[in-house]
Write a protein that holds these residues in place. Structure first.
Motif, mmCIF file in Angstrom:
data_model
loop_
_atom_site.group_PDB
_atom_site.id
_atom_site.type_symbol
_atom_site.label_atom_id
_atom_site.label_comp_id
_atom_site.label_asym_id
_atom_site.label_seq_id
_atom_site.Cartn_x
_atom_site.Cartn_y
_atom_site.Cartn_z
ATOM 1 N N GLY A 93 -20.339 -23.693 20.994
ATOM 2 C CA GLY A 93 -21.776 -23.445 21.096
ATOM 3 C C GLY A 93 -22.158 -22.649 22.328
ATOM 4 N N GLY A 94 -21.255 -21.791 22.774
ATOM 5 C CA GLY A 94 -21.533 -20.967 23.951
ATOM 6 C C GLY A 94 -21.185 -21.629 25.266
ATOM 7 N N GLY A 95 -20.854 -22.922 25.243
ATOM 8 C CA GLY A 95 -20.477 -23.603 26.478
ATOM 9 C C GLY A 95 -21.563 -23.541 27.533
ATOM 10 N N ASP A 96 -21.156 -23.479 28.791
ATOM 11 C CA ASP A 96 -22.131 -23.390 29.888
ATOM 12 C C ASP A 96 -22.729 -21.994 29.989
ATOM 13 N N HIS A 97 -21.905 -20.990 29.721
ATOM 14 C CA HIS A 97 -22.360 -19.596 29.775
ATOM 15 C C HIS A 97 -21.759 -18.867 28.579
ATOM 16 N N ALA A 98 -22.581 -18.587 27.594
ATOM 17 C CA ALA A 98 -22.103 -18.003 26.347
ATOM 18 C C ALA A 98 -21.493 -16.615 26.554
ATOM 19 N N ILE A 99 -20.480 -16.333 25.773
ATOM 20 C CA ILE A 99 -19.875 -15.000 25.775
ATOM 21 C C ILE A 99 -20.731 -14.039 24.957
ATOM 22 N N MET A 100 -21.171 -14.483 23.803
ATOM 23 C CA MET A 100 -21.998 -13.644 22.946
ATOM 24 C C MET A 100 -23.460 -13.699 23.399
ATOM 25 N N ALA A 101 -24.157 -12.584 23.209
ATOM 26 C CA ALA A 101 -25.560 -12.485 23.612
ATOM 27 C C ALA A 101 -26.444 -13.411 22.778
ATOM 28 N N ARG A 146 -28.917 2.413 33.995
ATOM 29 C CA ARG A 146 -28.790 1.639 32.772
ATOM 30 C C ARG A 146 -30.073 0.872 32.495
ATOM 31 N N LYS A 147 -30.440 0.888 31.217
ATOM 32 C CA LYS A 147 -31.607 0.106 30.800
ATOM 33 C C LYS A 147 -31.130 -1.252 30.307
ATOM 34 N N GLY A 148 -31.640 -2.291 30.874
ATOM 35 C CA GLY A 148 -31.225 -3.630 30.468
ATOM 36 C C GLY A 148 -32.078 -4.666 31.154
ATOM 37 N N SER A 149 -31.865 -5.905 30.768
ATOM 38 C CA SER A 149 -32.722 -6.963 31.292
ATOM 39 C C SER A 149 -32.152 -7.639 32.523
ATOM 40 N N GLY A 150 -30.863 -7.435 32.810
ATOM 41 C CA GLY A 150 -30.248 -8.140 33.911
ATOM 42 C C GLY A 150 -29.744 -7.214 35.003
ATOM 43 N N ALA A 151 -29.407 -7.822 36.133
ATOM 44 C CA ALA A 151 -28.880 -7.048 37.261
ATOM 45 C C ALA A 151 -27.490 -7.532 37.647
ATOM 46 N N GLY A 152 -26.841 -8.293 36.754
ATOM 47 C CA GLY A 152 -25.500 -8.780 37.021
ATOM 48 C C GLY A 152 -24.474 -7.655 36.965
ATOM 49 N N GLY A 212 -25.659 -5.632 32.374
ATOM 50 C CA GLY A 212 -26.266 -6.350 33.484
ATOM 51 C C GLY A 212 -26.206 -7.857 33.383
ATOM 52 N N ARG A 213 -25.287 -8.362 32.573
ATOM 53 C CA ARG A 213 -25.167 -9.814 32.432
ATOM 54 C C ARG A 213 -24.522 -10.423 33.676
ATOM 55 N N ASP A 214 -24.852 -11.690 33.920
ATOM 56 C CA ASP A 214 -24.306 -12.393 35.083
ATOM 57 C C ASP A 214 -22.888 -12.902 34.838
ATOM 58 N N HIS A 215 -22.520 -13.043 33.555
ATOM 59 C CA HIS A 215 -21.192 -13.522 33.188
ATOM 60 C C HIS A 215 -20.601 -12.566 32.157
ATOM 61 N N PRO A 216 -19.285 -12.395 32.136
ATOM 62 C CA PRO A 216 -18.674 -11.455 31.198
ATOM 63 C C PRO A 216 -18.977 -11.801 29.745
ATOM 64 N N GLY A 217 -19.241 -10.761 28.972
ATOM 65 C CA GLY A 217 -19.495 -10.928 27.545
ATOM 66 C C GLY A 217 -18.346 -10.364 26.723
ATOM 67 N N LEU A 218 -18.583 -10.166 25.435
ATOM 68 C CA LEU A 218 -17.540 -9.718 24.513
ATOM 69 C C LEU A 218 -16.938 -8.383 24.922
ATOM 70 N N VAL A 219 -17.764 -7.450 25.332
ATOM 71 C CA VAL A 219 -17.252 -6.122 25.695
ATOM 72 C C VAL A 219 -16.405 -6.192 26.966
#
Length: 264
Positions: free
Chosen positions: A78-86, A150-156, A161-168
Motif C-alpha cells: 500500500g505504498g508503505g511509509d513513502h510510496a514509490i508510485m505517484a 522543470r515544472k512540478g509540484s515538489g522541490a526534492g 521533484g519528489r522527496d523520495h525516489p519513484g519508479l523512474v
C-alpha cells in the motif's frame, strides 16, 4: 524491497553466477575465454526463462520484469511509509512511460558500450546514453541549459521533484551506478562529465542523492567484484541472452528467449 523493508519480509537468493565452458569458436580469444551465466535451480524452477529479477510470493505466485516487480512490491504494501508510485493516476501513467524510455535508452545502451567491440559502435551507444540522461535531467529540479526550469509540484532531488525516489528513479539508478565502469574498460571519452552541461550536473546531483540513501546503499554490490563480473561483457566473452542479442546487432532489451538462449 529495501525501500519497504519495514512492511515486507523477504529472502534474497543469489540466482546468477558464471561458469567456464569450452570455446565454441576458436577465433574467440579473450581474457575470460567463454563464460556462461550459471542460473540457480530455484530461479529456473519458478522462471524457466532464467531472467532476473524474479519474485516468488508466499502463495508461489511469480512476478518477473524489473519495472513490474517495483510496482508489485509498492502495491502489496500500500505504498508503505513513502510510496514509490505517484498518487494521481495520470502521474503514475507518466512515470510508466518514462521508466520504459529509460530502460530502452540509458539502461539498454549500457551493454552496447561494453559488448560491442568496435570503437565507433561503443561511442555511438555512449552518445545515446548521454542524450537519454540529458532528457531525464529536464525532469529534475534546477535550471536547464536553455534557462528553463522543470515544472512540478515538489522541490526534492528526485524525478519530478519528489522527496523520495519513484519508479523512474529506481529504474534508472542500477545502470547509473554502473556507468563509471566505462572509465575502466573503455577510456576517458566514456566518462559522465558533470561539467559538460547543466543537465549533466543535475544528473550527477541526482545520482549523489540516490547513493546517499541507506535503502539504496544496502542493495549495492562491492565495486571491485562488480568490475570483475562485468569484465566478461567488456571483452566480449560473456555468453548470456543479453550479450548474444547485442553481439547480433540488436539492443539489450530485444533479446529473444529462444534464439539467444545459452543452454547448449
Amino acid at each position: 524491497l529495501e525501500r519497504h523493508k519495514g512492511h515486507v519480509t523477504y529472502e534474497w537468493v543469489e540466482a546468477l553466477g558464471w561458469e567456464k565452458r569450452a570455446k565454441t569458436k576458436e577465433e574467440i580469444a579473450t581474457k575470460h575465454e567463454n563464460w556462461y551465466h550459471f542460473k540457480h535451480p530455484d530461479l529456473m524452477k519458478h522462471n524457466p526463462l532464467g531472467m532476473v529479477p524474479t519474485i516468488v510470493d508466499g502463495s508461489q505466485n511469480v512476478i518477473t520484469e524489473s519495472i513490474t516487480a517495483i510496482e508489485y512490491v509498492d502495491e502489496i504494501v500500500g505504498g508503505g511509509d513513502h510510496a514509490i508510485m505517484a498518487n494521481e493516476a495520470h502521474e503514475r501513467a507518466n512515470e510508466r512511460v518514462w521508466a520504459g524510455v529509460m530502460a530502452k535508452t540509458a539502461c539498454s545502451k549500457y551493454y552496447g558500450v561494453l559488448v560491442r567491440q568496435t570503437e565507433s559502435e561503443q561511442l555511438e551507444a555512449f552518445g545515446e546514453i548521454e542524450a537519454s540522461l540529458e532528457k531525464f535531467a529536464t525532469m529534475l529540479p534546477g535550471e536547464d541549459d536553455d534557462g528553463s526550469k522543470r515544472k512540478g509540484s515538489g522541490a526534492g532531488p528526485f524525478f519530478m521533484g519528489r522527496d523520495h525516489p519513484g519508479l523512474v528513479d529506481l529504474t534508472l539508478f542500477p545502470w547509473a551506478w554502473r556507468f563509471p565502469v566505462f572509465e575502466t574498460y573503455r577510456d576517458e571519452r566514456f566518462k559522465i562529465d558533470p561539467t559538460k552541461s547543466k543537465g549533466m550536473l543535475k544528473y550527477s546531483n541526482w545520482l549523489a542523492a540516490m547513493c546517499a540513501r541507506d535503502d539504496v546503499a544496502r542493495t549495492l554490490p562491492i565495486w571491485d567484484e562488480y568490475l570483475d563480473h562485468i569484465g566478461r561483457y567488456a571483452d566480449g566473452s560473456a555468453r548470456s541472452k543479453v550479450a548474444n542479442a547485442v553481439r547480433d546487432g540488436r539492443e539489450a532489451h530485444q533479446y529473444d528467449d529462444e534464439k539467444d538462449d545459452v543452454k547448449d
